[in-house]
Design a protein around this motif. Sequence first.
Motif, PDB file in Angstrom:
ATOM      1  N   LEU A   1     -11.160  -2.312   6.395  1.00 58.27           N
ATOM      2  CA  LEU A   1     -10.125  -3.148   5.804  1.00 58.27           C
ATOM      3  C   LEU A   1      -8.803  -2.396   5.901  1.00 58.27           C
ATOM      4  CD1 LEU A   1      -9.067  -5.550   4.053  1.00 58.27           C
ATOM      5  CD2 LEU A   1      -9.639  -4.150   2.048  1.00 58.27           C
ATOM      6  N   LEU A   2      -7.765  -3.067   6.387  1.00 59.05           N
ATOM      7  CA  LEU A   2      -6.445  -2.469   6.544  1.00 59.05           C
ATOM      8  C   LEU A   2      -5.451  -3.168   5.626  1.00 59.05           C
ATOM      9  CD1 LEU A   2      -6.404  -2.376  10.449  1.00 59.05           C
ATOM     10  CD2 LEU A   2      -7.155  -0.567   8.886  1.00 59.05           C
ATOM     11  N   ILE A   3      -4.591  -2.374   4.983  1.00 68.78           N
ATOM     12  CA  ILE A   3      -3.553  -2.899   4.094  1.00 68.78           C
ATOM     13  C   ILE A   3      -2.205  -2.385   4.590  1.00 68.78           C
ATOM     14  CG2 ILE A   3      -2.688  -3.017   1.729  1.00 68.78           C
ATOM     15  CD1 ILE A   3      -5.619  -2.192   0.895  1.00 68.78           C
ATOM     16  N   VAL A   4      -1.286  -3.288   4.865  1.00 65.65           N
ATOM     17  CA  VAL A   4       0.025  -2.925   5.405  1.00 65.65           C
ATOM     18  C   VAL A   4       1.071  -3.025   4.299  1.00 65.65           C
ATOM     19  CG1 VAL A   4       1.774  -3.468   7.143  1.00 65.65           C
ATOM     20  CG2 VAL A   4      -0.659  -3.742   7.686  1.00 65.65           C
ATOM     21  N   ASN A   5       1.892  -1.998   4.195  1.00 65.55           N
ATOM     22  CA  ASN A   5       2.984  -1.959   3.220  1.00 65.55           C
ATOM     23  C   ASN A   5       4.297  -1.607   3.907  1.00 65.55           C
ATOM     24  OD1 ASN A   5       0.620  -1.179   1.025  1.00 65.55           O
ATOM     25  ND2 ASN A   5       2.385  -2.151   0.081  1.00 65.55           N
ATOM     26  N   GLY A   6       5.400  -1.936   3.210  1.00 66.25           N
ATOM     27  CA  GLY A   6       6.705  -1.514   3.680  1.00 66.25           C
ATOM     28  C   GLY A   6       7.399  -2.515   4.582  1.00 66.25           C
ATOM     29  N   PRO A   7       8.567  -2.139   5.118  1.00 66.18           N
ATOM     30  CA  PRO A   7       9.410  -3.065   5.890  1.00 66.18           C
ATOM     31  C   PRO A   7       8.751  -3.650   7.134  1.00 66.18           C
ATOM     32  CG  PRO A   7      10.648  -1.110   5.260  1.00 66.18           C
ATOM     33  CD  PRO A   7       9.231  -0.846   4.887  1.00 66.18           C
TER      34      PRO A   7
ATOM     35  N   CYS B   1      -7.331  -7.545   7.825  1.00 68.94           N
ATOM     36  CA  CYS B   1      -6.028  -6.896   7.662  1.00 68.94           C
ATOM     37  C   CYS B   1      -5.156  -7.785   6.791  1.00 68.94           C
ATOM     38  CB  CYS B   1      -5.371  -6.673   9.026  1.00 68.94           C
ATOM     39  SG  CYS B   1      -3.673  -6.051   8.925  1.00 68.94           S
ATOM     40  N   ILE B   2      -4.657  -7.219   5.692  1.00 68.91           N
ATOM     41  CA  ILE B   2      -3.757  -7.948   4.806  1.00 68.91           C
ATOM     42  C   ILE B   2      -2.517  -7.090   4.558  1.00 68.91           C
ATOM     43  CG2 ILE B   2      -5.647  -9.184   3.695  1.00 68.91           C
ATOM     44  CD1 ILE B   2      -5.388  -7.310   1.305  1.00 68.91           C
ATOM     45  N   ALA B   3      -1.477  -7.725   4.082  1.00 71.42           N
ATOM     46  CA  ALA B   3      -0.276  -6.996   3.666  1.00 71.42           C
ATOM     47  C   ALA B   3      -0.065  -7.236   2.181  1.00 71.42           C
ATOM     48  CB  ALA B   3       0.945  -7.458   4.465  1.00 71.42           C
TER      49      ALA B   3
END
Length: 365
Positions: A115-121, A178-180
């Motif tokens: 599971l991938l979590i994306v953060n930031g700009p 994959c979620i942000a």
Amino acid sequence: MSTLIEAPLADAAEIRSTIEYYNSQKWTDGLPVVPVTESYLSEFLARTSRDPDEILFTMPHLNRSLTIRLAAINAAMAGCLPEYFPVVLAAWEATAAEPYPKRGIWQSTTGTAPLLIVNGPVRERLGFNSKGNVFGSGFRANATLGRAIRLAAINVFGLHPHQLDQATQATLGKYSACIAENEEESPWEPLHVEHGFDPADSTVTAMVFRSNLHIEARHTGSPEQLGLDLANSIRRTGALLHETSSALVVLGPEHAQLFARAGWGKDDLRQFIFDNSVNSREDLVAVGKDALSQHTRWRLPSGHPDAIPDEASATDTPDLVPALKVPSSVVIMVAGANNAGVSAIIETFGRRGDTPSTVKVQDHG
């Protein structure tokens, strides 16, 4: 669909033939992939200053390694755009910091997946979805980043179903997960800032997970009642494979704001969930999970020849058995649309309070 008619013509039969060739070589996840040429591959490699032969990730027990070049090939096949590649690299580095895939957990009968979590700009810049349908379809960045990891697992490490991948039933996250984070509608600092990164940093966090449990709670404005819904979902006996469990709590904005209005921060919620994620010994006896295997630490009946008492047995309250090791076994983030009282519990594998594996995205394109 009229734009398809106006697009430059190509030899459709040749394209289909190439796609079928990739399929015949078992280079896919069951869905068509994008054929990759050397010129297209070079666009991906141009997004990093690193050597294409640098090893990103190794599975020692399989004696197989993923290089930057192989990561780029599978990202292109997955449908990523070249500008996604720095995020793909960060995803692999975060995954490499998780010990469990290296020990074969991606091959497990439990059906775990990354599971991938994306953060930031980078979320806004590349179009990662953090709001409505966040676990669903419709967003190329989310879908192809997760798929890039899966295709490499298949093509580089040989994790084909019915072969090295021994999942009994698996999870839909084996296609892509994959979620942000919905940082804009969260009342708290985002996940990457909580773990030491600057708000302006773009990051990817990697976890190993087993399932996604839907939490429907539109009935209450009480943080205690909602907190109990979360805790009861985490402590459910069906999730107790090892002595204790762990979880990622993905709160919808409405639920996060409910807690915040009551003055609760992430640590308050974590502590409440920890305190209430407790099963009675009687309930564990009923499902045959009241003891541990002395070899695997998996739960089993106390009458089993491999059984030993769990840690709770030696406490002052042996009939109350915590489902979590420490409060930090619970990771909290915010994602989804601000349109209903809906959240999710992600059952994570192996995390016992350690800091999530998070890596900063480095873009040299």
